[in-house]
Design a protein around this motif. Structure first.
Motif, PDB file in Angstrom:
ATOM      1  N   VAL A 269      33.228 -17.250 -22.817  1.00 46.66           N
ATOM      2  CA  VAL A 269      34.300 -17.679 -23.709  1.00 46.66           C
ATOM      3  C   VAL A 269      35.567 -16.905 -23.344  1.00 46.66           C
ATOM      4  O   VAL A 269      35.518 -15.712 -23.031  1.00 46.66           O
ATOM      5  N   SER A 270      36.686 -17.618 -23.361  1.00 44.02           N
ATOM      6  CA  SER A 270      37.948 -16.972 -23.010  1.00 44.02           C
ATOM      7  C   SER A 270      39.108 -17.861 -23.430  1.00 44.02           C
ATOM      8  O   SER A 270      38.964 -19.088 -23.496  1.00 44.02           O
ATOM      9  N   ASP A 271      40.262 -17.241 -23.718  1.00 45.93           N
ATOM     10  CA  ASP A 271      41.461 -18.061 -23.814  1.00 45.93           C
ATOM     11  C   ASP A 271      41.648 -18.668 -22.430  1.00 45.93           C
ATOM     12  O   ASP A 271      41.358 -18.034 -21.411  1.00 45.93           O
ATOM     13  N   ALA A 272      42.068 -19.917 -22.357  1.00 52.96           N
ATOM     14  CA  ALA A 272      42.034 -20.583 -21.056  1.00 52.96           C
ATOM     15  C   ALA A 272      43.081 -21.685 -20.962  1.00 52.96           C
ATOM     16  O   ALA A 272      43.558 -22.217 -21.963  1.00 52.96           O
ATOM     17  N   TRP A 273      43.407 -22.010 -19.715  1.00 51.07           N
ATOM     18  CA  TRP A 273      44.205 -23.197 -19.432  1.00 51.07           C
ATOM     19  C   TRP A 273      43.241 -24.357 -19.253  1.00 51.07           C
ATOM     20  O   TRP A 273      42.213 -24.225 -18.598  1.00 51.07           O
ATOM     21  N   GLN A 274      43.559 -25.490 -19.807  1.00 52.80           N
ATOM     22  CA  GLN A 274      42.638 -26.626 -19.726  1.00 52.80           C
ATOM     23  C   GLN A 274      42.302 -27.012 -18.277  1.00 52.80           C
ATOM     24  O   GLN A 274      41.145 -27.335 -17.985  1.00 52.80           O
ATOM     25  N   PRO A 275      43.265 -26.974 -17.334  1.00 54.80           N
ATOM     26  CA  PRO A 275      42.903 -27.298 -15.948  1.00 54.80           C
ATOM     27  C   PRO A 275      41.853 -26.361 -15.356  1.00 54.80           C
ATOM     28  O   PRO A 275      41.067 -26.774 -14.503  1.00 54.80           O
ATOM     29  N   ALA A 276      41.830 -25.103 -15.797  1.00 52.61           N
ATOM     30  CA  ALA A 276      40.802 -24.179 -15.317  1.00 52.61           C
ATOM     31  C   ALA A 276      39.435 -24.628 -15.813  1.00 52.61           C
ATOM     32  O   ALA A 276      38.441 -24.567 -15.077  1.00 52.61           O
ATOM     33  N   VAL A 277      39.372 -25.077 -17.042  1.00 54.43           N
ATOM     34  CA  VAL A 277      38.117 -25.585 -17.593  1.00 54.43           C
ATOM     35  C   VAL A 277      37.682 -26.830 -16.822  1.00 54.43           C
ATOM     36  O   VAL A 277      36.498 -27.012 -16.497  1.00 54.43           O
ATOM     37  N   MET A 278      38.656 -27.705 -16.507  1.00 56.33           N
ATOM     38  CA  MET A 278      38.346 -28.897 -15.726  1.00 56.33           C
ATOM     39  C   MET A 278      37.840 -28.518 -14.331  1.00 56.33           C
ATOM     40  O   MET A 278      36.948 -29.167 -13.783  1.00 56.33           O
ATOM     41  N   ALA A 279      38.414 -27.462 -13.747  1.00 54.94           N
ATOM     42  CA  ALA A 279      38.005 -27.021 -12.414  1.00 54.94           C
ATOM     43  C   ALA A 279      36.576 -26.485 -12.426  1.00 54.94           C
ATOM     44  O   ALA A 279      35.819 -26.677 -11.469  1.00 54.94           O
ATOM     45  N   VAL A 280      36.202 -25.802 -13.499  1.00 57.95           N
ATOM     46  CA  VAL A 280      34.821 -25.317 -13.637  1.00 57.95           C
ATOM     47  C   VAL A 280      33.875 -26.511 -13.760  1.00 57.95           C
ATOM     48  O   VAL A 280      32.825 -26.569 -13.100  1.00 57.95           O
TER      49      VAL A 280
END
Length: 410
Positions: A269-280
């Motif tokens: 869990v982390s504060d995140a940018w949505q594109p980073a989540v999409m990249a994962v």
């Protein structure tokens, strides 16, 4: 003496050589119109830009070069604090800083920005209302429309927005439930001790800590983006206690770093940018983007013209290019939004429907997105209606940075 004046003085004091740049070497700046008229031949200009890898992308710079005819382009990826230090230290290596709007005062107060006239940006007519009309939810300076303009009549811009978004929490749904993740308090939950992440930008980290503290009943701060000294003290003590308890796996500042930590499972869990989540997710790893009950963090990034640049026409053309539609496809398909409605005219209808309108994905699987999937958080309209606060330059900036240093050294 006002807080803004104190901030200005401290920024100048901390940034060696900044006055030489601010003075422009003793040469008066030309008016914008005169400068652009004299620099109409873009082939003789270069575009040297600095900013996050979010927007400073080789592909976009190359496409801009082809579309505009500008002589050369170069980009430097740097975090906002690092870029700010370079600019305020007098670096003449850049024509443009792709800045986040909250940091605009750092270059406005120190005379390191030259405003761009909206009338010179041919694509400005299709800008979204959020950048021209104030909401009654916040005072003007606490929202994006009150940050990007250089004048009250809205004729010149200190920053031309290129991308914007509403940030949240990235999480591993195989480990963390949606109910747990849908609150900023999740980042600080002891349950995820040693597997939580926090952004290295203090203007981001403090706001998130304050929202979590509000939810946990530890504070009652009305504007997490502009805390008082007492509220900063509370948040700093909270952050330091969490750090000492071993809550954070990492303080991340780079897109790739965030992706690697989440994809490896080291951070759940982390504060995140949505594109980073999409990249994962594109790597076939479990990843989702939360819908925080407190609301999202709103922000916008875009080109600002560094005062004294000899490449004024190139910067203007670059700002206009970002609003033309085409570069918006690249960032939209990563999970950001284009500030220009031109994006709808150039993006494939089914993709626009998914990224902007909250409709199911249609077609072959792409980067982990399968037929029938929905964008986390829903449509642009839904997400825009659930904003806790917009990033902003806090009145107590110097004090906040002092307390952030204490946190880093704890």
């Amino acid at each position: 003496m006002s807080k803004m004046e104190i901030n200005r003085r401290s920024l100048l004091k901390r940034s060696a050589g900044v006055m030489a740049l601010a003075m422009g070497g003793g040469t008066p700046f030309l008016s914008s119109r005169a400068a652009f008229a004299q620099a109409a031949d873009l082939a003789g200009q270069q575009l040297r830009t600095i900013g996050l890898s979010v927007t400073v992308q080789e592909r976009i710079l190359e496409e801009f070069k082809k579309a505009s005819g500008v002589g050369t382009t170069s980009g430097t990826a740097a975090t906002f604090p690092d870029a700010q230090t370079k600019i305020l230290s007098g670096s003449k290596d850049y024509d443009c800083w792709e800045i986040i709007a909250e940091r605009l005062p750092s270059i406005v107060m120190t005379n390191n920005v030259e405003p761009l006239p909206a009338a010179e940006i041919k694509n400005w007519g299709n800008i979204r209302d959020v950048f021209t009309k104030a909401s009654d939810k916040w005072d003007r300076k606490s929202q994006i429309v009150g940050q990007i303009w250089a004048d009250d009549s809205q004729t010149t811009l200190n920053m031309v927005p290129a991308v914007y978004n509403y940030d949240s929490i990235g999480y591993n749904p195989d480990v963390v439930s949606a109910e747990e993740a849908n609150s900023w308090a999740c980042i600080f939950d002891p349950k995820w001790k040693g597997k939580s992440g926090l952004n290295t930008d203090p203007l981001i980290a403090f706001g998130q800590a304050i929202m979590a503290m509000n939810t946990l009943g530890l504070s009652d701060v009305k504007n997490p983006g502009n805390p008082t000294q007492a509220e900063i003290d509370q948040a700093a003590a909270f952050l330091i206690s969490k750090k000492k308890e071993g809550q954070f796996r990492a303080l991340w500042g780079d897109f790739g770093e965030l992706v690697n930590l989440m994809a490896s499972g080291e951070m759940v869990v982390s504060d995140a940018w949505q594109p980073a989540v999409m990249a994962v997710k594109a790597q076939g790893k479990p990843a989702k983007y939360a819908v925080p009950k407190e609301g999202y963090r709103g922000w916008a990034i875009g080109p600002s013209m560094i005062a004294g640049t000899p490449n004024k026409a190139a910067v203007l053309a670059y700002a206009d290019y970002w609003l033309s539609g085409e570069p918006g496809i690249t960032v939209s398909e990563q999970g950001y939004y284009s500030p220009s409605t031109n994006i709808k005219n150039v993006m494939a209808p089914e993709k626009y429907a998914f990224w902007y309108e909250g409709k199911p994905w249609v077609g072959a699987e792409e980067r982990g997105i399968k037929e029938g999937d929905l964008r986390d958080g829903g449509s642009l309209e839904e997400r825009a209606a659930n904003v806790a606060y917009w990033h902003q330059w806090p009145d107590e900036y110097d004090y906040l940075i002092q307390k952030w240093d204490e946190f880093l050294n704890a």
